[in-house]
Scaffold this motif. Structure first.
Motif, mmCIF file in Angstrom:
data_model
loop_
_atom_site.group_PDB
_atom_site.id
_atom_site.type_symbol
_atom_site.label_atom_id
_atom_site.label_comp_id
_atom_site.label_asym_id
_atom_site.label_seq_id
_atom_site.Cartn_x
_atom_site.Cartn_y
_atom_site.Cartn_z
ATOM 1 N N ASP A 282 0.825 -1.199 0.000
ATOM 2 C CA ASP A 282 0.000 0.000 0.000
ATOM 3 C C ASP A 282 0.867 1.260 0.000
ATOM 4 O OD1 ASP A 282 -2.598 1.424 0.295
ATOM 5 O OD2 ASP A 282 -1.756 1.975 2.244
ATOM 6 N N GLN A 283 1.978 1.226 0.724
ATOM 7 C CA GLN A 283 2.883 2.378 0.774
ATOM 8 C C GLN A 283 3.537 2.638 -0.579
ATOM 9 O OE1 GLN A 283 5.245 0.965 4.333
ATOM 10 N NE2 GLN A 283 5.080 3.114 4.892
ATOM 11 N N VAL A 284 4.114 1.602 -1.176
ATOM 12 C CA VAL A 284 4.842 1.812 -2.432
ATOM 13 C C VAL A 284 3.890 2.144 -3.576
ATOM 14 C CG1 VAL A 284 6.789 0.395 -1.712
ATOM 15 C CG2 VAL A 284 4.908 -0.672 -2.973
ATOM 16 N N ALA A 285 2.661 1.649 -3.516
ATOM 17 C CA ALA A 285 1.692 1.916 -4.587
ATOM 18 C C ALA A 285 1.311 3.393 -4.664
ATOM 19 C CB ALA A 285 0.446 1.064 -4.390
ATOM 20 N N ARG A 286 1.528 4.138 -3.599
ATOM 21 C CA ARG A 286 1.148 5.542 -3.546
ATOM 22 C C ARG A 286 2.265 6.488 -3.980
ATOM 23 N NH1 ARG A 286 -3.632 6.015 -0.426
ATOM 24 N NH2 ARG A 286 -4.248 3.981 0.411
ATOM 25 N N VAL A 287 3.462 5.952 -4.201
ATOM 26 C CA VAL A 287 4.596 6.807 -4.554
ATOM 27 C C VAL A 287 4.424 7.417 -5.937
ATOM 28 C CG1 VAL A 287 7.101 6.853 -4.960
ATOM 29 C CG2 VAL A 287 6.159 5.524 -3.051
ATOM 30 N N VAL A 288 3.977 6.612 -6.904
ATOM 31 C CA VAL A 288 3.713 7.104 -8.267
ATOM 32 C C VAL A 288 2.274 6.727 -8.603
ATOM 33 C CG1 VAL A 288 4.475 7.123 -10.679
ATOM 34 C CG2 VAL A 288 6.143 6.682 -8.855
ATOM 35 N N PRO A 289 1.304 7.504 -8.125
ATOM 36 C CA PRO A 289 -0.106 7.134 -8.310
ATOM 37 C C PRO A 289 -0.563 7.139 -9.761
ATOM 38 C CG PRO A 289 0.087 9.362 -7.437
ATOM 39 C CD PRO A 289 1.464 8.768 -7.379
ATOM 40 N N GLN A 290 0.233 7.730 -10.636
ATOM 41 C CA GLN A 290 -0.131 7.743 -12.058
ATOM 42 C C GLN A 290 0.068 6.370 -12.706
ATOM 43 O OE1 GLN A 290 2.066 9.743 -10.583
ATOM 44 N NE2 GLN A 290 1.341 11.852 -10.783
ATOM 45 N N VAL A 291 0.831 5.515 -12.046
ATOM 46 C CA VAL A 291 1.014 4.134 -12.520
ATOM 47 C C VAL A 291 0.251 3.257 -11.537
ATOM 48 C CG1 VAL A 291 2.680 2.317 -13.038
ATOM 49 C CG2 VAL A 291 3.238 4.703 -13.546
ATOM 50 N N GLN A 292 -0.970 2.919 -11.910
ATOM 51 C CA GLN A 292 -1.915 2.310 -10.974
ATOM 52 C C GLN A 292 -1.819 0.788 -10.880
ATOM 53 O OE1 GLN A 292 -5.141 4.937 -13.017
ATOM 54 N NE2 GLN A 292 -6.025 4.284 -11.075
ATOM 55 N N TYR A 293 -1.390 0.176 -11.956
ATOM 56 C CA TYR A 293 -1.387 -1.288 -12.042
ATOM 57 C C TYR A 293 0.057 -1.771 -12.119
ATOM 58 C CZ TYR A 293 -2.306 -5.922 -14.165
ATOM 59 O OH TYR A 293 -2.347 -7.266 -14.457
ATOM 60 N N VAL A 294 0.522 -2.424 -11.067
ATOM 61 C CA VAL A 294 1.938 -2.767 -10.965
ATOM 62 C C VAL A 294 2.113 -4.170 -10.387
ATOM 63 C CG1 VAL A 294 4.167 -2.142 -9.943
ATOM 64 C CG2 VAL A 294 2.552 -0.334 -10.593
ATOM 65 N N GLY A 295 3.106 -4.880 -10.909
ATOM 66 C CA GLY A 295 3.530 -6.128 -10.300
ATOM 67 C C GLY A 295 4.755 -5.839 -9.445
ATOM 68 N N TRP A 296 4.576 -5.813 -8.132
ATOM 69 C CA TRP A 296 5.656 -5.466 -7.216
ATOM 70 C C TRP A 296 6.434 -6.721 -6.825
ATOM 71 C CZ3 TRP A 296 6.357 -0.408 -6.795
ATOM 72 C CH2 TRP A 296 5.269 0.437 -6.981
ATOM 73 N N ASP A 297 7.758 -6.657 -6.962
ATOM 74 C CA ASP A 297 8.617 -7.741 -6.491
ATOM 75 C C ASP A 297 9.191 -7.331 -5.144
ATOM 76 O OD1 ASP A 297 8.211 -9.528 -8.537
ATOM 77 O OD2 ASP A 297 9.882 -8.797 -9.741
ATOM 78 N N ILE A 298 8.880 -8.135 -4.133
ATOM 79 C CA ILE A 298 9.220 -7.830 -2.750
ATOM 80 C C ILE A 298 9.942 -9.027 -2.148
ATOM 81 C CG2 ILE A 298 8.168 -7.482 -0.447
ATOM 82 C CD1 ILE A 298 5.936 -5.954 -1.958
ATOM 83 N N VAL A 299 10.863 -8.751 -1.247
ATOM 84 C CA VAL A 299 11.494 -9.810 -0.467
ATOM 85 C C VAL A 299 11.231 -9.527 1.003
ATOM 86 C CG1 VAL A 299 13.661 -10.888 0.238
ATOM 87 C CG2 VAL A 299 13.317 -10.252 -2.148
ATOM 88 N N VAL A 300 10.790 -10.529 1.730
ATOM 89 C CA VAL A 300 10.628 -10.371 3.174
ATOM 90 C C VAL A 300 11.987 -10.619 3.819
ATOM 91 C CG1 VAL A 300 9.489 -11.195 5.257
ATOM 92 C CG2 VAL A 300 8.219 -11.085 3.096
ATOM 93 N N GLY A 301 12.513 -9.576 4.442
ATOM 94 C CA GLY A 301 13.778 -9.685 5.137
ATOM 95 C C GLY A 301 13.569 -9.992 6.611
ATOM 96 N N PRO A 302 14.643 -10.112 7.375
ATOM 97 C CA PRO A 302 14.516 -10.394 8.811
ATOM 98 C C PRO A 302 13.716 -9.341 9.563
ATOM 99 C CG PRO A 302 16.774 -10.739 8.063
ATOM 100 C CD PRO A 302 16.054 -10.077 6.937
ATOM 101 N N ASP A 303 13.767 -8.094 9.062
ATOM 102 C CA ASP A 303 13.106 -7.000 9.758
ATOM 103 C C ASP A 303 11.885 -6.456 9.034
ATOM 104 O OD1 ASP A 303 15.130 -7.029 11.799
ATOM 105 O OD2 ASP A 303 16.448 -5.990 10.387
#
Length: 340
Positions: A282-303
């Motif tokens: 939700d946080q990263v999706a709001r950084v560039v709201p003009q690009v609404q549809y995105v496939g986000w690649d995320i890694v869950v780290g220790p923290d």
């Protein structure tokens, strides 16, 4: 949200492009694969594939990957496909802002607070900085600014560099100018494949107020620098709680009940920190709201979650019925969030 159709011009352009690039031999080969696997008549499968592509917005590889040969029309209608995904991207990802996602250097600059790792850009005058950066970290990943499916990604070890001037010059000559710290992943991910950073693909749509998570897929590598299929990787779909929906699979006919290297049973996998992942998207999706549809690649780290990249051409990850026994896809979630 009101129902909104896609531009017929966009669809016609897409179909025209597909028609120009069609490889009849490749289509027949794919059809032969489906015919043999599911015991269907080859001519009927070929005809069905062409009909689905031309009328129902189903890519040839979608037909194979999602076992359309054994699905009913109603079941097929629940699957997201690459042609439909492309239409969503064209409509909801503003052309003026796509470059922020296509260029990895620009992406790192724009999303720097979410990367949670060190990075630098190689230029003609920073050979000493590159050496200090690499020696401090021990291992680095380099990337060409524009690439996809893991192309242009490399891994280097400081201990193996004998000539730092040549190393610096080589990166410039090959265009590997983005240098990043290797992401440290959560122990639950490392338990499956410690040699690769295993990413979670979260496909999301930001409607201007709310971020809708449409689908989640967990990718696993085989020890290479990337977990993409070109490096031997595979994936499994996750449910809303981050639990695997079944065994792993790829687009090359490989099915993995267990990870081939670690022996971990894929269907038992649970993504850690799933609530944090959803909040992070939700946080990263709001950084560039003009690009609404995105496939986000995320890694869950220790923290917590770490951002790898965002793909404005989101692509599609879906259930595979012959592997999971699940004969429905995620398209209703897309339709409810986007309105089509």
């Amino acid at each position: 949200m009101p129902q909104q159709g896609f531009s017929p011009v966009t669809r016609l352009r897409y179909l025209a492009g597909r028609a120009r690039r069609i490889d009849v031999g490749s289509v027949v080969e794919r059809a032969r694969e489906a015919s043999a696997q599911h015991g269907k008549s080859l001519p009927l499968v070929v005809a069905d594939m062409l009909f689905q592509a031309g009328v129902k917005n189903v890519g040839f590889q979608d037909y194979i990957d999602y076992d359309f040969a054994i699905l009913t029309p109603a079941e097929r209608a629940t699957y997201m496909t690459h042609p439909v995904s492309n239409q969503i991207s064209q409509k909801y990802d503003h052309p003026d802002y796509r470059g922020l996602f296509q260029d990895k250097v620009e992406f790192d600059r724009k999303f720097s607070e979410f990367l949670r790792r060190d990075w630098m850009v190689v230029d003609a005058d920073n050979a000493d900085e590159l050496r200090a950066f690499t020696e401090r970290l021990g291992t680095v990943v380099t990337k060409e600014p524009v690439g996809q499916a893991g192309t242009g990604v490399h891994r280097y070890y400081a201990a193996e560099v004998e000539d730092w001037s040549a190393f610096h010059r080589g990166l410039l000559e090959r265009g590997e100018i983005l240098v990043e710290e290797v992401i440290r992943q959560h122990d639950d991910l490392a338990a499956v494949c410690p040699g690769t950073v295993n990413t979670t693909r979260v496909t999301a749509f930001f409607d201007g107020e709310k971020t809708h998570i449409l689908a989640m897929a967990q990718k696993f590598g085989r020890g290479a620098v990337s977990d993409q299929m070109t490096f031997g990787g595979f994936y499994t779909m996750l449910d809303e709680n981050g639990h695997a929906l079944g065994a792993g699979y790829d687009s090359h006919g490989h099915v993995h009940e267990r990870h081939p290297d670690s022996g971990v049973r894929i269907a038992d996998f649970q993504l850690p920190m799933i609530d944090e992942v959803k909040a992070f998207v939700d946080q990263v999706a709001r950084v560039v709201p003009q690009v609404q549809y995105v496939g986000w690649d995320i890694v869950v780290g220790p923290d917590g979650p770490v951002l790898v990249e965002g793909n404005w051409g989101a692509g599609v990850y879906e259930n595979k019925p012959s592997v999971t026994g699940i004969r429905t896809g995620h398209k209703p979630r897309y339709q409810a969030a986007i309105g089509f």
